[in-house]
Write a protein that holds these residues in place. Structure first.
Motif, short mmCIF file in Angstrom:
data_model
loop_
_atom_site.label_atom_id
_atom_site.label_comp_id
_atom_site.label_asym_id
_atom_site.label_seq_id
_atom_site.Cartn_x
_atom_site.Cartn_y
_atom_site.Cartn_z
N LYS A 1 -23.37 -22.98 -28.72
CA LYS A 1 -22.04 -22.75 -28.16
C LYS A 1 -21.07 -22.69 -29.33
CE LYS A 1 -18.83 -24.42 -24.63
NZ LYS A 1 -18.65 -25.38 -23.51
N VAL A 2 -20.72 -21.49 -29.73
CA VAL A 2 -19.90 -21.30 -30.93
C VAL A 2 -18.46 -21.01 -30.52
CG1 VAL A 2 -19.64 -20.04 -33.09
CG2 VAL A 2 -21.93 -20.41 -32.14
N ILE A 3 -17.57 -21.87 -30.94
CA ILE A 3 -16.15 -21.74 -30.60
C ILE A 3 -15.37 -21.30 -31.84
CG2 ILE A 3 -14.09 -22.96 -29.79
CD1 ILE A 3 -15.95 -24.83 -28.24
N ALA A 4 -14.58 -20.27 -31.69
CA ALA A 4 -13.75 -19.78 -32.79
C ALA A 4 -12.36 -20.39 -32.67
CB ALA A 4 -13.66 -18.27 -32.77
N ILE A 5 -11.90 -21.03 -33.73
CA ILE A 5 -10.52 -21.50 -33.78
C ILE A 5 -9.79 -20.60 -34.78
CG2 ILE A 5 -11.12 -23.83 -33.04
CD1 ILE A 5 -10.85 -24.76 -35.96
N VAL A 6 -8.72 -19.96 -34.32
CA VAL A 6 -8.11 -18.86 -35.07
C VAL A 6 -6.73 -19.25 -35.58
CG1 VAL A 6 -7.46 -16.43 -34.98
CG2 VAL A 6 -9.38 -17.25 -33.62
N ALA A 7 -6.52 -19.09 -36.88
CA ALA A 7 -5.23 -19.42 -37.49
C ALA A 7 -4.15 -18.46 -37.00
CB ALA A 7 -5.36 -19.33 -39.01
N CYS B 1 -21.05 -28.48 -29.70
CA CYS B 1 -20.64 -27.11 -30.01
C CYS B 1 -20.58 -26.90 -31.52
CB CYS B 1 -19.28 -26.79 -29.39
SG CYS B 1 -17.87 -27.58 -30.23
N LYS B 2 -20.53 -25.65 -31.92
CA LYS B 2 -20.30 -25.27 -33.31
C LYS B 2 -18.90 -24.69 -33.41
CE LYS B 2 -24.50 -26.14 -34.84
NZ LYS B 2 -24.78 -27.18 -35.85
N VAL B 3 -18.17 -25.04 -34.45
CA VAL B 3 -16.79 -24.59 -34.62
C VAL B 3 -16.69 -23.69 -35.84
CG1 VAL B 3 -14.41 -25.29 -35.09
CG2 VAL B 3 -15.81 -26.61 -33.49
N VAL B 4 -16.09 -22.52 -35.64
CA VAL B 4 -15.85 -21.57 -36.72
C VAL B 4 -14.34 -21.42 -36.90
CG1 VAL B 4 -16.20 -19.23 -37.58
CG2 VAL B 4 -17.92 -20.28 -36.10
N PHE B 5 -13.84 -21.79 -38.06
CA PHE B 5 -12.44 -21.54 -38.36
C PHE B 5 -12.31 -20.11 -38.86
CE2 PHE B 5 -9.02 -21.22 -41.55
CZ PHE B 5 -7.93 -21.59 -40.78
#
Length: 501
Positions: free
Chosen positions: A229-235, A336-340
């Motif tokens: 479950k890869v969640i993208a956190i976007v600047a 989950c996995k978090v991708v900045f």
């Protein structure tokens, strides 16, 4: 050179696209040996003396995009060397983050004054008259500078009425506010990694594209394909980066088409950061310390640690917006996995710090994300406007531009304490940041909140951006005004930050 299409930006996009395409095709990295021929097709060079050199450079770019190190020139090594260990979802790259491909470096002139064809052989000969070392003579009707005598004082250039004398400097060295770039015995640029803070300004200012950062595109896609479950956190600096047609809703749809489970704006973490940093400032300044430095820019933070170690305790202990948002996602979605996803190269180094590594699994720049869109042939026009990216306040979104952090903290402190006056000072670009800190150390900013941004213009000028700084700033300013609310006190996450420390 951001926002100006060039062979360099084309090649970077091709590299990111082909690495992403290889990953989406099942991750068979043995095909990597073919990628230089895909990136540099045909039998004629586009910009180097040979197509073979162009492919060799492309091969190193592929390796760096996968988080691998540059291969030594003096030994025979396969391009896929080490990929078996790197081509997995759990793999981080190893420092150094910013690298120079030696045979891509042009060995540009360093700090040299040169007479151009604009010289008029004038009778005044002002350049010769003001030279303190007698380095200037006239040969064949034109001023000539003897480089062995020249002390680079620049008096000749200032005296010339025709502006015929140029000051040539190596662009990567000029852009490096840490003076971390030197020259080897062959005139090629080298990075002193003990000084480097990975701001990436040398990367975007090298006209030959010889400086490259490592990436995690392949690893992110592997994580998606294995079912994480890869969640993208976007600047917040994302707005406008993928053309004016891409609304926040379309970006969410595009990210989900890439395989991301969900998308969250880091502006909510910026709101939490604002609340905690304002509290930190009011508690400590001036009772416990004479000033406080903001914590958000990792390169500014690293610069203080490297050059002003006695001042490190005056940096706010508040988490950065990236970490606040990542920890919130980990709390809400265990496992989950978090991708900045952002504009910053230095965030890649921040993410592999021992105290943050479990919070942020991957970091992608906007450029790298664009490569993923290209690989999946995303048609933004055909995408629906999804819900999302509407929880950040204007204060949080404003973090993306220089001055935004200090303004958000100051506005909130005054909102909570009417009549209170807070002095702020800021600097953008590491050379000016160093000057700011020197003055602060000397006691010139007592009672101040200091904001430092490594990139001139703020996060919108980060090394991983696509737009010009001017365009990006306008997009963020407009996006900021469109926020549903202005104050972090109205954020649904206003009370969450303290529990994430």
């Amino acid at each position: 050179m951001r926002g100006i299409p060039s062979l360099i930006t084309d090649i970077r996009k091709k590299v990111f696209t082909e690495v992403a395409r290889m990953a989406y095709a099942g991750g068979d990295y043995t095909n990597a040996e073919d990628l230089p021929f895909v990136i540099v097709p045909g039998d004629q060079p586009l910009h180097r003396e040979s197509v073979f050199l162009e492919r060799a450079i492309a091969g190193e770019r592929v390796r760096l995009a996968m988080g691998l190190s540059i291969r030594p020139i003096q030994t025979r090594t396969l391009m896929t060397e080490g990929m078996d260990a790197a081509a997995v979802a759990e793999q981080y790259y190893e420092p150094p983050l910013i690298n120079i491909i030696p045979y891509a470096c042009h060995a540009c002139p360093t700090n040299q004054y040169k007479v151009t064809e604009s010289c008029q052989n004038c009778l005044a000969a002002s350049c010769q008259q003001v030279c303190p070392k007698g380095a200037i003579s006239f040969i064949n009707g034109r001023s000539h500078i003897d480089q062995s005598k020249c002390i680079k004082c620049g008096k000749c250039a200032k005296a010339c009425p025709y502006h015929a004398i140029l000051h040539l400097e190596r662009p990567c060295q000029v852009s490096c506010g840490m003076d971390a770039i030197g020259v080897d015995e062959h005139g090629k640029a080298v990075i002193n990694q003990d000084k480097c803070v990975a701001c990436g300004q040398c990367l975007v200012n090298c006209p030959f594209g010889a400086i490259v950062d490592k990436g995690q595109i392949f690893q992110v896609i592997q994580s998606i394909l294995k079912g994480d479950k890869v969640i993208a956190i976007v600047a917040p600096a994302f707005i406008g980066q993928f053309s004016g047609k891409v609304s926040p809703g379309k970006l969410v749809s595009a990210m989900k088409a890439l395989g991301f489970d969900s998308v969250v704006e880091v502006a909510i973490g910026a709101d939490m950061c604002t609340i905690e940093e304002a509290k930190d400032f009011l508690e400590k300044v001036p009772n416990q310390q004479d000033y406080m430095a903001t914590s958000c820019c990792p390169a500014w933070h690293s610069m203080i640690y490297k050059l002003f170690p006695t001042e490190t305790k005056k940096i706010s202990m508040t988490l950065t917006p990236m970490v606040f948002t990542a920890r919130l996602m980990k709390k809400q979605h265990p496992g989950c996995k978090v991708v900045f996803v952002g504009p910053c190269a230095a965030k890649k180094l921040e993410a592999i710090r021992a105290d943050i590594r479990s919070d942020v699994d991957f970091v992608l720049t906007f450029e790298e994300l664009m490569g993923m869109f290209e690989a999946k042939e995303i048609d933004f026009d055909a995408l629906p406007d999804a819900e999302g990216l509407n929880e950040g306040t204007s204060a949080g979104r404003g973090f993306a531009v220089s001055g935004g952090v200090a303004k958000a903290v100051m506005d909130l402190a005054m909102e909570q304490n009417p009549g209170l006056e807070i002095n702020t000072a800021r600097a953008e670009g590491l050379r000016d940041c160093r000057k700011l800190m020197m003055a602060a150390k000397a006691g010139k900013y007592k009672g101040y909140l200091l904001e430092g941004m490594a990139c001139p213009g703020g996060c919108v000028a980060g090394a991983g951006t696509i737009l010009s700084v001017e365009q990006a700033t306008k997009c963020v300013e407009k996006y900021t005004k469109e926020a549903a609310t202005a104050s972090p006190l109205n954020s649904p996450y206003r009370d969450v930050g303290e529990g994430l420390d």
